[in-house]
Design an enzyme around this catalytic site. Sequence first.
Site, short mmCIF file in Angstrom:
data_model
loop_
_atom_site.label_atom_id
_atom_site.label_comp_id
_atom_site.label_asym_id
_atom_site.label_seq_id
_atom_site.Cartn_x
_atom_site.Cartn_y
_atom_site.Cartn_z
N GLU A 194 0.63 -1.33 0.30
CA GLU A 194 0.17 0.46 -0.24
C GLU A 194 0.84 0.80 -0.23
OE1 GLU A 194 -2.17 -0.23 3.08
OE2 GLU A 194 -4.23 -1.70 2.12
N GLU A 235 -6.12 -7.96 -0.83
CA GLU A 235 -6.91 -8.00 0.72
C GLU A 235 -8.30 -7.74 0.64
OE1 GLU A 235 -5.66 -5.32 3.38
OE2 GLU A 235 -3.03 -5.99 3.08
#
Length: 685
Positions: free
Chosen positions: A166, A319
């Site tokens: 991320e 995710e």
Amino acid sequence: MTIHPEDLRTAEVRLHQLHQRLGGVAYGGDYNPEQWPREVWLEDAKLMQQAGVNLVTLAVFSWSRLETSDGVFDFEWLDTVMDLMHQHGIGVDLATPDAVPPAWLVEQYPDIMPERPDGSIFGFGSRQHFDVSHPVYTAKSLALAERMGERYANHPALCMWHVGNEYGPVSYGPWAEKAFRGWLQRKYSSLDELNEAWSTSVWGQIYSDWNQVRVPAQPRTWSNPSRRLDFHRFTSDSMLEHFKAERDILRRHSPDLPIVTNFMRFYKTNDYWAWAAEEDAAALDIYPDPREEDAHIAAAANFDLMRSLRQGQPWMVMEQATGAVSQWSINVSKLPGKMRLGSYQAIAQGADAILFFQWRQAKGGTERYHSAMVNHAGPNTRIFREVSELGQELKSLNGLTGTRSTAKVAIVFDWDCWWSLELGNSPRSDLNYAQEVLRFYRPLFQANVTVDFVNAHSDLSPYGLVILPASYLLTDAAAKKFENYVTKGGRLIVSYLSGIVDENNTIRLGGYPGALRNVLGAWSEEMHPLAQDGEQVKLTTADGGTYSADYWTEHLHAETAHVVASYSSGRLSGSPAVTRNPFGQGTALYLSARVDDRLFQQLLDDELLSAGVEPVLDAPAGVQVRRRSGNGLNFLLVLNHNDAPVQVDVLDGGIDRISGRPVQGPVEVPANGVLVIEEGAGPWH
């Protein structure tokens, strides 16, 4: 950025090999064994087999466990876990753990920590606590990637690489400032060129030496919008350069394995068009809020964006949550069946991997209330049963990985537009670009019209209809591309706040929307955002229909365009509000106001009909239908987002791969139920 066809083919080969090795759809999630005693590891491996897991992501946050102090490494525990996964037939997506620089590194080099615009420094204790421009951070993270590549490239469990996590920290500190200055010197040939691009003659901001050029830290009041736009670009580019440096190290060690990093939903900081071109697949972390009734629609837009970033190539859910997350003010758990439905929704929209964060729910730390595949209560739970059932179902989808969807409608989504539009100090500083895009996407989703997202570099020829929602920044080349598209017969819908500025964030003169005035055959002399929340004006269409508009209006003049609707109340009464312009062989529709849903739906239906665009399948409200094709197969995926069963006519029919039963004609789809129909298969064919 466009992707070279050869790079696409190479990535597809790597992904095909991955899915062959895994036996189909990738299924699993982040595994953090370092949080648990070793005696739990074997139990985890056996439970993973029970759940149908074939891929786990390792080492995402493990820098401090792999490099325990400067230059001192401990890979023994990771060796053990890698071996254990291989022994149980589970592949590994191995991550470089540089999202979390260890405490010893921060102590030695405290200026690694990012600096906020106000000069304050991030504190240690979270993650993403680094300035990506810091030379020590760069050197240490690349050195660790090199060691991991050397050690694990030939390990039999290794299936793919996962770089970082991320990407997103923005710094305004001295290292970022130095790197920003270098980025600007590469972009602009001289200070004169920079001063011109940034309009520095306004407010006397002219630079006479490169050392005067700094990051746009917090000013007394408003800050130069062109400077801030370039800083957005620099920030995305600088993080991408770090990703590419690690990728190249790993590629040298593992030339045949996919390499990705994980994106986030509608994430403003990084230009994912540029990022996706440098990866083997787009990968998304997606956490819809279960409290939102239409959360699946925003999720759908993100799914279609991921599918579009690499020209329709299948992508990965890297995710998602099995139940509750830990990031909302109220963390509601997903109701039974919703996790399964959301997983199949991603597959319907092009995903070939369904992964979760994380395998086992943490008992401590920040995310201890974030659900997992194995929750605090253990495997004897509803969630683990649902996880295991889904894992077994996905094994029946052989032939689906690698298939694609075809769209005839495209929506322009562009990070330059996003950054420039939301810099503030504009006629409506509260405008949310992502929400504007969703406003155009939602009725298409609800009509089961498949949508691609595109940017200014994309090929528009496959589409019968292209939509520009608040495409505020357009280059001359992009404007010409849209003109050519319409000239050749395309249909274009353009909303207010499009074509206003050039690539330097400078207003185009001669009337709004400057870059698109020619193709639209209309121009606005003045913007009139509505001042009060809920304020509306009335509209009347050429055929006498009455509608309304809120939020935004413009003083519009039609030149060659036909007036579709006019303002019939307020200060603009009698002026055009919506126009349609014949241009070449196509047409361009302009919405100078935020028209109500009823009028927009009517206009959209007319454009879809004229463009020859039809839904994948006519279905009841709340039922999503998508088609994926390839490998000589056609799959029709039917998803019921309603909390009650519905009847769907699947027409030609086939075999439902989940149940193994033949399906044809009207069929009942249970509440939150799913059909994955292999079309053309069945006793009647």
